[in-house]
Design a protein around this motif. Structure first.
Motif, PDB file in Angstrom:
ATOM      1  N   ILE A 237       0.978  -1.252   0.238  1.00 30.93           N
ATOM      2  CA  ILE A 237       0.020  -0.240  -0.100  1.00 30.93           C
ATOM      3  C   ILE A 237       0.576   1.244   0.143  1.00 30.93           C
ATOM      4  O   ILE A 237       1.567   1.577   0.672  1.00 30.93           O
ATOM      5  CB  ILE A 237      -0.616   0.130   0.953  1.00 30.93           C
ATOM      6  N   SER A 238       0.842   1.765  -1.012  1.00 30.15           N
ATOM      7  CA  SER A 238       2.137   3.118  -1.302  1.00 30.15           C
ATOM      8  C   SER A 238       1.198   4.203  -0.925  1.00 30.15           C
ATOM      9  O   SER A 238      -0.076   4.269  -0.724  1.00 30.15           O
ATOM     10  CB  SER A 238       2.983   2.725  -2.931  1.00 30.15           C
TER      11      SER A 238
ATOM     12  N   SER B 227      -7.686   4.290   3.622  1.00 30.84           N
ATOM     13  CA  SER B 227      -7.206   4.142   1.976  1.00 30.84           C
ATOM     14  C   SER B 227      -6.562   2.693   2.639  1.00 30.84           C
ATOM     15  O   SER B 227      -6.718   1.367   1.730  1.00 30.84           O
ATOM     16  CB  SER B 227      -6.115   5.069   1.417  1.00 30.84           C
ATOM     17  N   GLY B 228      -6.058   2.628   4.187  1.00 32.86           N
ATOM     18  CA  GLY B 228      -5.993   1.250   4.112  1.00 32.86           C
ATOM     19  C   GLY B 228      -6.604   0.266   4.105  1.00 32.86           C
ATOM     20  O   GLY B 228      -6.498  -1.053   3.134  1.00 32.86           O
ATOM     21  N   ILE B 229      -7.972   0.138   4.384  1.00 34.99           N
ATOM     22  CA  ILE B 229      -9.121  -0.559   4.440  1.00 34.99           C
ATOM     23  C   ILE B 229      -9.186  -0.880   3.349  1.00 34.99           C
ATOM     24  O   ILE B 229      -9.608  -2.347   2.583  1.00 34.99           O
ATOM     25  CB  ILE B 229      -9.677  -0.213   5.217  1.00 34.99           C
TER      26      ILE B 229
ATOM     27  N   ALA C 101      -7.060  -0.865   0.453  1.00 28.30           N
ATOM     28  CA  ALA C 101      -7.063  -1.495  -1.020  1.00 28.30           C
ATOM     29  C   ALA C 101      -6.247  -2.838  -0.342  1.00 28.30           C
ATOM     30  O   ALA C 101      -5.979  -3.296  -0.938  1.00 28.30           O
ATOM     31  CB  ALA C 101      -4.802  -0.615  -0.153  1.00 28.30           C
ATOM     32  N   THR C 102      -6.417  -3.224   1.549  1.00 29.93           N
ATOM     33  CA  THR C 102      -6.512  -4.487   1.796  1.00 29.93           C
ATOM     34  C   THR C 102      -7.216  -5.401   0.981  1.00 29.93           C
ATOM     35  O   THR C 102      -7.667  -6.669   0.939  1.00 29.93           O
ATOM     36  CB  THR C 102      -6.247  -4.520   3.293  1.00 29.93           C
ATOM     37  N   GLN C 103      -8.924  -4.923   0.714  1.00 29.98           N
ATOM     38  CA  GLN C 103     -10.237  -5.395   0.498  1.00 29.98           C
ATOM     39  C   GLN C 103      -9.604  -5.407  -0.892  1.00 29.98           C
ATOM     40  O   GLN C 103      -9.848  -7.121  -1.006  1.00 29.98           O
ATOM     41  CB  GLN C 103     -11.085  -4.098   0.195  1.00 29.98           C
ATOM     42  N   TYR C 104      -9.131  -4.401  -1.131  1.00 27.63           N
ATOM     43  CA  TYR C 104      -8.724  -5.490  -3.086  1.00 27.63           C
ATOM     44  C   TYR C 104      -7.723  -6.681  -2.418  1.00 27.63           C
ATOM     45  O   TYR C 104      -7.511  -7.185  -3.716  1.00 27.63           O
ATOM     46  CB  TYR C 104      -7.730  -4.142  -3.862  1.00 27.63           C
ATOM     47  N   PHE C 105      -7.594  -6.206  -2.371  1.00 24.69           N
ATOM     48  CA  PHE C 105      -5.782  -7.631  -2.401  1.00 24.69           C
ATOM     49  C   PHE C 105      -6.544  -8.450  -1.787  1.00 24.69           C
ATOM     50  O   PHE C 105      -6.329  -9.961  -2.018  1.00 24.69           O
ATOM     51  CB  PHE C 105      -4.789  -6.977  -1.209  1.00 24.69           C
ATOM     52  N   LEU C 106      -7.583  -8.667  -0.459  1.00 28.08           N
ATOM     53  CA  LEU C 106      -8.228 -10.025  -0.526  1.00 28.08           C
ATOM     54  C   LEU C 106      -8.650 -10.261  -1.310  1.00 28.08           C
ATOM     55  O   LEU C 106      -9.031 -11.684  -0.915  1.00 28.08           O
ATOM     56  CB  LEU C 106      -8.636 -10.208   1.324  1.00 28.08           C
ATOM     57  N   ASP C 107      -9.442  -9.942  -2.215  1.00 24.77           N
ATOM     58  CA  ASP C 107     -10.579 -10.372  -3.408  1.00 24.77           C
ATOM     59  C   ASP C 107      -9.402 -11.153  -3.955  1.00 24.77           C
ATOM     60  O   ASP C 107     -10.739 -11.431  -5.519  1.00 24.77           O
ATOM     61  CB  ASP C 107     -11.293  -9.357  -3.896  1.00 24.77           C
TER      62      ASP C 107
ATOM     63  N   ALA D 128      -5.377  -1.484   7.326  1.00 17.10           N
ATOM     64  CA  ALA D 128      -4.828  -3.466   6.984  1.00 17.10           C
ATOM     65  C   ALA D 128      -5.615  -4.578   7.441  1.00 17.10           C
ATOM     66  O   ALA D 128      -5.895  -5.679   7.299  1.00 17.10           O
ATOM     67  CB  ALA D 128      -3.707  -3.043   6.124  1.00 17.10           C
ATOM     68  N   ILE D 129      -4.750  -4.468   8.930  1.00 18.00           N
ATOM     69  CA  ILE D 129      -5.160  -5.023  10.033  1.00 18.00           C
ATOM     70  C   ILE D 129      -6.465  -5.240  10.027  1.00 18.00           C
ATOM     71  O   ILE D 129      -7.074  -6.291  10.494  1.00 18.00           O
ATOM     72  CB  ILE D 129      -3.933  -4.394  11.554  1.00 18.00           C
ATOM     73  N   HIS D 130      -6.970  -4.177  10.243  1.00 17.64           N
ATOM     74  CA  HIS D 130      -8.513  -4.149  10.953  1.00 17.64           C
ATOM     75  C   HIS D 130      -9.194  -4.993   9.565  1.00 17.64           C
ATOM     76  O   HIS D 130     -10.263  -5.244   9.917  1.00 17.64           O
ATOM     77  CB  HIS D 130      -8.704  -2.799  10.711  1.00 17.64           C
ATOM     78  N   CYS D 131      -9.215  -4.645   8.466  1.00 11.51           N
ATOM     79  CA  CYS D 131      -9.507  -5.250   7.076  1.00 11.51           C
ATOM     80  C   CYS D 131      -9.326  -6.447   7.277  1.00 11.51           C
ATOM     81  O   CYS D 131      -9.832  -7.359   6.981  1.00 11.51           O
ATOM     82  CB  CYS D 131      -9.517  -4.513   5.750  1.00 11.51           C
TER      83      CYS D 131
END
Length: 337
Positions: free
Chosen positions: A183-184, A225-227, A229-235, A254-257
């Motif tokens: 996540i940049s 935005s961390g949430i 981006a992480t949702q995108y990665f998890l999908d 990201a951690i919470h997502c």
């Protein structure tokens, strides 16, 4: 009515020159005379006129500080370092929040210069051609704090952001991770964005891991935005086993997502970051993060500025401070290694 230096001199029974020497901490005043002047100042409630003193000395003993986001704990720590050194050298601070907006940064820079500050600290954010043009109109020293200009021409104090990102991603590699996402920050930001992105890519290349565009998302440094981006990665069908975040706040998103999706950190997905702000030790699991010496960045920046304002010899006007990886609980080896 306003109490003047003449009133203090008459009350203390001394000359105005003597009062001026006392107010300006001139050592050439007898202790008993100094005591009489201080007593007169206290009785009358006299306050020296900073504007008048500035006109006389052509110095305001004031430094302007442009801060990108006053709500961000990282910049608050830098500001504390700045203020402590400023107090040590008897400078006052005018702190201006720019909300990470270039137009506001330029406006604030010009406003501070119009107020005849003796020096300027520009904290964080990209240094664009518009910034450089505004700096060129200044006849006072300017130091870049927690950032640097693209050409490396201006005095600056910062860490090596590319090396910090390289060390963070290399830690993930050493744990056995091969599917590492990032996540940049915006790539227009030379430090938190582009440099950390380059460090991520270099660490992958160094480890022989192919770079994947779908493993990189651009955030805006904020939790939300961390949430996202992480949702995108998890999908993704082959979701990453580790996420490197350019900032702690996005890392916590990201951690919470990950946790909200019913997964665990670090058992299912490891998370690592750069900044080591106070919130990295408030989240669970505790966040592994590369520490920037934020207080020291502020303190060294202010000390460098004092040298430039006093026209002292400066051997190196571009200072790079060390960083350190703080290992906590958010990183482990992947389950499918």
């Amino acid at each position: 009515m306003t109490v003047t230096i003449y009133d203090v001199a008459r009350e203390a029974g001394v000359s105005m020159a003597t009062v001026s020497r006392v107010v300006n901490n001139n050592p050439n005043v007898k202790p008993q005379t100094r005591k009489k002047v201080y007593e007169a100042i206290e009785r009358l409630g006299y306050r020296p006129n900073a504007v008048a003193r500035g006109l006389a000395s052509k110095k305001t003993t004031t430094v302007g500080v442009v801060i990108p986001d006053i709500a961000n704990a990282i910049f608050a720590e830098v500001a504390r370092g700045i203020e402590d050194i400023a107090n040590m050298y008897h400078y006052n601070i005018i702190l201006c929040n720019a909300d990470k907006r270039k137009d506001k940064e330029i406006r604030v820079i010009n406003t501070l210069l119009e107020k005849q500050v003796d020096g300027l600290l520009f904290m964080g954010g990209a240094v664009t051609d518009e910034h450089v043009q505004a700096f060129r109109t200044s006849n006072v020293p300017i130091v870049l704090c927690a950032t640097k200009d693209e050409k490396g021409d201006m005095p600056s104090v910062d860490i090596d952001h590319e090396a910090a990102a390289f060390d963070a991603v290399s830690r993930l590699v050493s744990e056995g991770h091969k599917r590492i996402a990032m996540i940049s920050g915006t790539l227009q930001d030379p430090a938190n964005g582009y440099a950390r992105y380059q460090g991520y890519k270099r660490a992958l290349e160094h480890a022989g891991i192919p770079y994947r565009e779908d493993y990189v998302r651009i955030g805006n440094y904020k939790y939300e935005s961390g949430i996202e981006a992480t949702q995108y990665f998890l999908d993704l069908s082959d979701r990453p086993t580790a996420i490197f975040s350019a900032t702690d706040e996005m890392a916590i998103g990201a951690i919470h997502c990950i946790q909200d999706a019913g997964l665990s950190v670090p058992e299912d997905v490891s998370v690592i970051s750069v900044d080591n702000s106070r919130i990295s030790s408030m989240v669970r699991p505790l966040l592994t993060s590369v520490a920037q010496p934020m207080y020291d960045i502020g303190a060294v920046s202010m000390r460098l500025l004092t040298k430039l304002m006093k026209k002292e010899t400066v051997e190196n006007a571009i200072v790079t401070l060390p960083h350190e990886l703080i290992v906590r609980k958010s990183v482990s080896s992947p389950n499918d290694r």
